[in-house]
Design a protein around this motif. Sequence first.
Motif, short mmCIF file in Angstrom:
data_model
loop_
_atom_site.label_atom_id
_atom_site.label_comp_id
_atom_site.label_asym_id
_atom_site.label_seq_id
_atom_site.Cartn_x
_atom_site.Cartn_y
_atom_site.Cartn_z
N GLY A 100 5.42 17.30 2.62
CA GLY A 100 6.88 17.25 2.54
C GLY A 100 7.44 16.27 1.54
O GLY A 100 8.53 15.75 1.73
N GLY A 101 6.73 16.02 0.44
CA GLY A 101 7.25 15.13 -0.59
C GLY A 101 7.31 13.69 -0.15
O GLY A 101 8.29 12.99 -0.39
N ILE A 102 6.23 13.21 0.44
CA ILE A 102 6.22 11.85 1.00
C ILE A 102 5.44 10.92 0.06
O ILE A 102 4.29 11.20 -0.27
CB ILE A 102 5.57 11.85 2.40
N PRO A 103 6.05 9.82 -0.36
CA PRO A 103 5.31 8.87 -1.21
C PRO A 103 4.14 8.26 -0.45
O PRO A 103 4.23 8.00 0.76
CB PRO A 103 6.35 7.81 -1.56
N LEU A 104 3.04 8.04 -1.14
CA LEU A 104 1.93 7.32 -0.54
C LEU A 104 2.33 5.85 -0.34
O LEU A 104 3.17 5.32 -1.08
CB LEU A 104 0.70 7.40 -1.44
N PRO A 105 1.74 5.18 0.63
CA PRO A 105 2.06 3.76 0.82
C PRO A 105 1.79 2.96 -0.45
O PRO A 105 0.87 3.29 -1.23
CB PRO A 105 1.13 3.34 1.95
N ALA A 106 2.56 1.95 -0.69
CA ALA A 106 2.40 1.12 -1.88
C ALA A 106 0.97 0.58 -1.97
O ALA A 106 0.43 0.07 -0.98
CB ALA A 106 3.40 -0.05 -1.84
N GLY A 107 0.37 0.74 -3.13
CA GLY A 107 -0.97 0.23 -3.37
C GLY A 107 -2.08 1.08 -2.81
O GLY A 107 -3.26 0.73 -2.96
N TYR A 108 -1.77 2.20 -2.22
CA TYR A 108 -2.80 3.02 -1.57
C TYR A 108 -3.84 3.50 -2.57
O TYR A 108 -5.05 3.29 -2.39
CB TYR A 108 -2.16 4.21 -0.86
N LEU A 109 -3.40 4.15 -3.65
CA LEU A 109 -4.37 4.70 -4.59
C LEU A 109 -5.16 3.61 -5.29
O LEU A 109 -6.34 3.79 -5.60
CB LEU A 109 -3.66 5.59 -5.62
N ALA A 110 -4.54 2.47 -5.56
CA ALA A 110 -5.27 1.40 -6.24
C ALA A 110 -6.48 0.95 -5.42
O ALA A 110 -7.59 0.79 -5.95
CB ALA A 110 -4.33 0.22 -6.49
N GLU A 111 -6.29 0.77 -4.12
CA GLU A 111 -7.38 0.31 -3.28
C GLU A 111 -8.44 1.40 -3.08
O GLU A 111 -9.65 1.12 -3.10
CB GLU A 111 -6.84 -0.17 -1.93
#
Length: 968
Positions: free
Chosen positions: A754-765
């Motif tokens: 539903g067009g939800i942003p991933l939590p901040a820093g999620y992809l980096a970790e």
Amino acid sequence: MTRRPAGFDFFAAGELPAPALPVDEVAGIVRERWGLDVVLDALGSQQDQNFLARDSAGAPVGVVKITNPAFTSIEVDAQDHAASRIAAAAPDLRIATTTRDGEGTPRAVVADTSEGPLAMRLLEYLPGGTLTGSAHLSPAAIARMGELTGHASLALAGFDHPGLDRVLQWDLRHADRVVELLARHHPDPSKRALVTDAAARAWADVQAVAADLPIQAVHLDLTDDNVVCTTEHGIRRPDGMIDFGDVTSSWAVSELAITISSVLHHAGAEPASVLPAVRAFHALRPLSPAEVHALWPLVVLRGAVLVVSGEHQVQIDAGANAYAAAGVEREWRIFERAVSVPSAVMTAVIADALAVDLDAPIGAAAASRLTVTPGIASADAVRLDVSITSDDVDAGAWLDPGLEERLALAALDAGAPAAWLERGTPRLSASRLHSAASAVTVPTGIDVWFAQAQQVATVGGEARLVVEGADGALILDGAVPARTRARLRLEDDDGPRIPHLVRPEYAAGWLRLTADPAVALGLGDAGPASALANTGGNAAADAARLVARRDRAFAEVQEHYYDAPPRIERGWREHLVGTDGRVYLDMVNNVTPLGHGHPGLAAAVAKQLRTLNTNSRFNYGAVVEFSERLAALAPDPLDTVFLVNSGSEATDLAIRIAMAATGRRDVVSLLEAYHGWTYASDAVSTSTADNPNALATRPDWVHALDAPNPFRGIHRGDEAARYAPEAAARIRELAASDRPPAAFIAETFYGNAGGIPLPAGYLAEVYAAVREAGGLAIADEVQAGYGRLGRWFWGFEQQGVVPDVIAVAKAAGNGYPLGAVITTREIAARYRTQGYFFSSTGGSPASSVAGLAVLDAFRDERLQRNAADTGAYLKGRLEALAQRHPLIGAVHGLGLYLGVEFVRDRATLEPATEETAAICDRLLTLGVIMQPTGDHQNVLKVKPPLVVTRESADFFVDMLDRVLDEGW
């Protein structure tokens, strides 16, 4: 002399005030006669007095009905028997019968009251409520009303009882007398005149077929007030009936007329809205041609009777009858909508919907011929085409108000003696953007421009010739000036005046009252200009036939939007157009960021197809230029491009590249994700909305992590920060167990949920963890990429990371089959261990040119900027909407990648799945294309073409607001 009925006679009774017993007195009678201590809540009634009886705990125990003293006990007995008869014939329906004594006999009492002896009954209480009120009724609910009415009609056919011998004001056999008697009580002279005139016309129509109308026992009051529903998740399903107080003998078709008239006051209702009920009734209890002729005039008569009776009852009860008083506005709305379309038109519309043959239309019987003086060479006249399939309406030309005039004058300038637009074919040039109702697109006559002035006249036949100018003013003598539009119609001489353009829902009716002037002039012998000619009044049937053909030849698993989809054959920018000329706002189509029908893209691809289209093993410039420009859009060190045909192939290839580069087979993905339909892309897809068995059927090399959904996932709000370390820990566990992943793949913006942003820093970790284990990070940008987020071209930029592999499609070709994988030269080279890669049309000259045209449009039309600006505006409006409608649990997303999530409870977040589907269906009727997404299918997928305007955003929000206000 008129025979006096055995029972009640409205015309002999005079005024009929409703009982008005005090609540305490009624409660005492119930205690004495039924042995029940109850609390009573007053219920509305026109002429009786009703109460809902509750026990001390508040649970309903029945409905106390105090019958008007004018009605006899034998009439009450007939009502009880009628209810029992329907209950026995239709056991699946809930029927409110009278409570019975120990021997099974319906128990009615006559109580001594402060108003004298009154008959009282305790009726069974049916939970669920009725359709009372003005909320919108869905086509399914309306159809179900017709079905219930059909069951009642079948069950009561053959039922005889002395209590049916009565004369009620609601019996439409007496509607003329009722209106004549009560109309004088209406306080508004202008409204009174409208009612009496309409009733007189309708009565004459009914009398023309009255001898052929069967008579039987009827409920006579199966309205929205008396249809009981089972309500689940906000969706009302009519499944029962109450209030048999008006049971009598009458025309059988009156049963249906009364039911469908009650639909007309509901939000968004119009005459065509009742067709689902008519079809459902007809499927159970077929209507004869005479009944089809009578049905709509009876609806008009019902409306007239309601209006005059309501005003009369308010005066009788001197303001004490709140139910009658509240109904005055509702009853006027029923009448007003009933007469908004002539009965002759609605009769033909109904006949067309039921495929019932009526008498021959005027077009077959008129035998009129038209002459023009001094005359034209008919064979040289040019037929113009502004239908949705015409080349002349391309590139939005249909929005030019001067299009028809320009085409006509161009034809005359080229030497044609006349140019003309045909009858019956929907004109796209007459349609409108941002309209909650269909536009008047179907012509009932022809438009003609003569090179020289002509005198038009009719010869023979029975039709009336009407000649109008472009402004609709009559040209009384038929003298048409040169090079000037004239509108010609051949109308039924005894029929209503015909509009030149009509709405497609009613076109079958209006066209039946006209003949074709083109044939009468000798212009129409060559067949229609458009393949869609004369489908304007049958667009729904045509669309249904196409669905049936699709189902026979197209694999069923390839689903289509909507249960009864319109037939869409054209698009322009953020709009889609049905074959009837109805324009829909497309708020879901992220496949076409440039919008539909983009001229630059069409021209570029068409030119390339005329020149060369082959596979990418040949040496040509387009594939090189597109690859260079696409690679330049990716951050360093991503510099190498693979071209494929779709997003599924792109994600499949990205996974295979990772496996080849690492020599491993395990892949980590996310729950609630969708990546494609090929073997590898499907394997890492876990969305149960797309595959209900997804979680149980993943191969052993796929390892799914918790969906990092901060709104409804296992960690919410600030706790969403736990997703990344838990995901990283799981990746390390896999590596430690000798199953290090080849890759981690995820949408960079949680689109399918539903067009939800991933939590901040999620992809980096998570990227760091997978790389630490020797795997690659794959960014699925099929939906989020290409500027849809507004501020960022790629979704991963929002997370401040750079992946090892990008998979992209959808937007890349604006609907042309084109996808790509972007990675580093080193990673791409390792794919050689798997042999070579080749895609026949991935990177073909045409697909490469399409890709280049898309990139040019992004740059020249500033689409990414529009995504940011219009997206922010749209999200702001949706968030304001959420403040007023508790069904909206949240508004997700960025740019033009948004989701509106519906919940039944903002604390529990129970998904409003059924409501979301129904909302999408209602939006379609209001001119908006929208679909649900997410594993619970409770999120509106707001991903329109990136050319969407603020005006379109406003229309979408306004229509959504209307649906949430009025119901679905």
